[in-house]
Design an enzyme around this catalytic site. Sequence first.
Site: not given
Ligand code: COA
Length: 342
Positions: A114, A253, A283
């Site tokens: 990215c 980004h 994204n």
């Molecule tokens: N739908 C529903 N539930 C989901 C899910 C989805 N697509 N993905 C994860 N979950 C659940 C998990 O299983 C977890 O459940 P639990 O609490 O029962 O274990 C809960 O949601 C929280 O999971 P987590 O991975 O900690 O979620 P989060 O709040 O961190 O959100 C992202 C996940 C990926 C949206 C977030 O971490 C994010 O945006 N990260 C940055 C990623 C990014 O931008 N990458 C590119 C950068 S260049």
Amino acid sequence: MTDAAVIDAIGHHLPEARETNDELARRIDTSDEWIRTRTGIRARSRAGDDEPTSVLATRAGREALGRATNGGADVDTVIVATTTPDMKCPATAPVVASDLGLENTATFDINSACTGFLAGLATAAGLITSGNSRAVLLVGAEKYSSIIYPQDRGTSPIFGDGAAAMVLRPGYRQQAGAIGRVHLGSDGRLWALAHVLSGGSAQPLAADPHDPFLRMDGRATYRHAVARMTDSCQRVLKDESLTAEDVDLLVAHQANARILTEVARELEVPAEKALVDLTDIGNTAAASIPVALSRAQEAGVLRGGETVLLTAFGAGASWGSTVLRWPELTSPNLTTTEGPNR
Ligand code: COA
């Protein structure tokens, strides 16, 4: 004597197809509400089987060249920033140059996920100011759908496909559109934050069905993205003797709407000055910054003279930032009712 590379033209291409949150929720265990509140994304762009990264890049490149001085006839370097090349070898840039009818050009890809477009800006500016290149076509292009494991609910909702291209040519530091210092950095110890395991020399073949696809530690990526983009922005602002108050538009980004909000808050840039351009496309990785700039130009959000702060964080873990004064560009779509995304 020229002492800077300046932006001459910009254009973009987004595939027409979109996968909405509801459609996604029919095939993986997620919901529209979860995705919207965690990421701000409602749909992601999806390229077709006949649209590899080079096709998206070529369409964006053609639009930028069509708006460039002399139709970009003096472009002698094509750089494609991408994490999703058409194939492992050769690079995607020569395919794009050939499809655009650009002969005898230097061509290479930049793989910095990215952060790729900002690494590309630094590279293009270096080539131009050193006299090694007369004009550069810099493209950010991605088909992330090709590296998303269909059942992975951590990555499927986030990434989209698209491309944008910029023509850069020699100019002067004081000119609008001049590329100044690009602050680039990385912490290679964090390479595993987001990675594709197989297909490289370390592990040519997949041992597990997930291996050819992206794995991402979403939560850790989120934390590092906010911290690194904020710090990197503060450095470039300081280098240019600017403060957050001078920033007219923050184009970070487009990782996730919450990350954009948090970076703006940390920098004390008002939320309305932080561009959000992921709701309908997701994204698009190395394409996200130039796509956002190109769409802001077409929408009249950027008209020329604005102080624009660019910042990115990506796999590697890599990051980069730069600040520039946006130039007045030819944008045919400003005077017509037709064009992409209308
Ligand atoms: N739908 C529903 N539930 C989901 C899910 C989805 N697509 N993905 C994860 N979950 C659940 C998990 O299983 C977890 O459940 P639990 O609490 O029962 O274990 C809960 O949601 C929280 O999971 P987590 O991975 O900690 O979620 P989060 O709040 O961190 O959100 C992202 C996940 C990926 C949206 C977030 O971490 C994010 O945006 N990260 C940055 C990623 C990014 O931008 N990458 C590119 C950068 S260049």
